[in-house]
Design a protein around this motif. Structure first.
Motif, PDB file in Angstrom:
ATOM      1  N   ARG A 168     105.605  18.338  47.991  1.00  0.00           N
ATOM      2  CA  ARG A 168     106.783  19.207  48.132  1.00  0.00           C
ATOM      3  C   ARG A 168     107.384  19.067  49.526  1.00  0.00           C
ATOM      4  O   ARG A 168     108.609  18.975  49.686  1.00  0.00           O
ATOM      5  N   HIS A 169     106.541  19.057  50.545  1.00  0.00           N
ATOM      6  CA  HIS A 169     107.043  18.921  51.913  1.00  0.00           C
ATOM      7  C   HIS A 169     107.734  17.568  52.112  1.00  0.00           C
ATOM      8  O   HIS A 169     108.783  17.482  52.752  1.00  0.00           O
ATOM      9  N   LEU A 170     107.159  16.521  51.554  1.00  0.00           N
ATOM     10  CA  LEU A 170     107.761  15.199  51.710  1.00  0.00           C
ATOM     11  C   LEU A 170     109.088  15.105  50.971  1.00  0.00           C
ATOM     12  O   LEU A 170     110.040  14.482  51.460  1.00  0.00           O
TER      13      LEU A 170
ATOM     14  N   ARG B 129      97.970  10.347  50.091  1.00  0.00           N
ATOM     15  CA  ARG B 129      97.132  10.414  48.893  1.00  0.00           C
ATOM     16  C   ARG B 129      95.745   9.831  49.144  1.00  0.00           C
ATOM     17  O   ARG B 129      94.779  10.220  48.485  1.00  0.00           O
ATOM     18  N   ARG B 130      95.654   8.909  50.079  1.00  0.00           N
ATOM     19  CA  ARG B 130      94.341   8.340  50.409  1.00  0.00           C
ATOM     20  C   ARG B 130      93.562   9.237  51.356  1.00  0.00           C
ATOM     21  O   ARG B 130      92.345   9.135  51.447  1.00  0.00           O
TER      22      ARG B 130
ATOM     23  N   VAL C  72     109.329   7.673  53.356  1.00  0.00           N
ATOM     24  CA  VAL C  72     108.602   8.842  52.846  1.00  0.00           C
ATOM     25  C   VAL C  72     107.582   8.427  51.797  1.00  0.00           C
ATOM     26  O   VAL C  72     106.465   8.954  51.743  1.00  0.00           O
ATOM     27  N   GLU C  73     107.941   7.467  50.965  1.00  0.00           N
ATOM     28  CA  GLU C  73     106.995   7.014  49.939  1.00  0.00           C
ATOM     29  C   GLU C  73     105.787   6.318  50.568  1.00  0.00           C
ATOM     30  O   GLU C  73     104.670   6.418  50.048  1.00  0.00           O
ATOM     31  N   ARG C  74     105.992   5.619  51.683  1.00  0.00           N
ATOM     32  CA  ARG C  74     104.842   5.033  52.378  1.00  0.00           C
ATOM     33  C   ARG C  74     103.939   6.127  52.935  1.00  0.00           C
ATOM     34  O   ARG C  74     102.710   6.039  52.854  1.00  0.00           O
TER      35      ARG C  74
END
Length: 319
Positions: A102-104, A89-90, A81-83
């Motif tokens: 929030r969804h992630l 974000r890009r 999820v962090e990946r």
């Protein structure tokens, strides 16, 4: 002759002895000199307790030629999820980043996310690290979870392929607009590259499970586990997966004394006959009830002996 299967999956209803069966099979392979990895995918890990070893998400050597790992689905899901968050974000504007976050965060603990994470970790162990081990034994979660997990490579592969096509259409539009305005073409898309890599690994995992794995089903001589085993055998057969033995645990020995045990043995006889009637087209292996709980590696010797007497962990040569 059919090539030997080097991956063994051990499945069945919760509480029937999958972990002890898997550990006994893995230790037998290791004792024969094969570099063996024992993998636990069950969220309720007990492999470390059984082997009296501290296990984590990376393989730990617990005996000569024997390594064990307990997959940490939550940690793998968090990393995945962090990946995705970093990619997002890009790619998205700051005005919607909070909504995406929030969804992630909600997705991290979803059942599909955790099962997908287990699949990714299995792919790393069975595909990326395939050359490190001669044999791999997988102690799976209870039956329903295992059946979903075995179906997921195909489902996820299709889903990832759809994402790749959708993403490529967007990137194609970006390139067309860049050409019209005279701007440089956008760089290669790291998201597409990552999705393609994941699709390739899922394809390789599916191939290894179908071509190089055998599944032993474990039950006990009781009505509900038998019914679940019959359904699982039919589902696996329908999925064209190689089924090995039906391992029946906790069979009372003939010399067990007392009226209560005699009555239980008589009842077990009815269930054992039912197993032979409904699953006798498979190899059926009886493992006797021990006088105490399996508490460590020494107790596994009795389980190994019972399996060995029935010819396990030999590789079945017929579907």
């Amino acid at each position: 002759m059919t090539p030997a299967r080097t991956v063994t999956l051990v499945g069945g209803k919760g509480g029937v002895g999958k972990t002890t069966t898997a550990a006994a099979l893995a230790s037998a392979h290791a004792a024969a000199g094969a570099r063996t990895l024992l993998v636990s995918t069950d969220p309720a890990h007990s492999t470390g307790d059984l082997l009296q070893a501290r296990l984590g998400d990376e393989p730990t050597e617990v005996a000569p030629s024997l390594w064990a790992v307990e997959i940490d689905a939550e940690a793998t899901a968090d990393a995945h999820v962090e990946r995705v968050r970093a990619d997002a974000r890009r790619l998205v504007g700051p005005e919607i980043r909070a909504t995406v976050d929030r969804h992630l965060d909600l997705a991290k603990r979803g059942a599909g996310t955790l099962e997908s994470a287990i699949l990714d970790r299995l792919a790393a162990l069975l595909v990326d690290d395939a050359a490190r081990y001669d044999r791999v034994v997988v102690d799976t979660a209870p039956t329903g979870h295992t059946l979903r997990l075995l179906a997921m490579p195909e489902l996820l592969r299709g889903w990832v392929g759809g994402l790749v096509r959708q993403r490529e259409r967007v990137r194609g539009l970006d390139r067309s607009l860049a050409n019209l305005t005279g701007d440089d073409a956008p760089p290669d898309d790291p998201v597409v590259e990552r999705l393609r890599a994941r699709a390739d690994r899922l394809t390789a995992l599916r191939r290894r499970i179908h071509e190089d794995a055998v599944i032993h089903l474990v039950c006990v001589p009781e009505r509900l586990p038998i019914e679940e085993t019959v359904r699982a055998e039919a589902a696996l057969r329908e999925a064209d997966l190689r089924i090995g033995a039906i391992v029946v645990n906790q069979v009372l020995p003939d010399d067990a004394e007392g009226a209560f045990l005699a009555a239980r043995r008589e009842q077990q006889g009815v269930h054992l006959a039912d197993i032979d009637r409904r699953l006798g087209h498979r190899q059926v292996v009886h493992v006797p009830q021990l006088p105490h709980d399996v508490r460590g590696p020494d107790d596994l010797a009795a389980i190994r002996a019972a399996l060995a007497a029935a010819g396990l962990p030999a590789d079945p040569q017929a579907p």
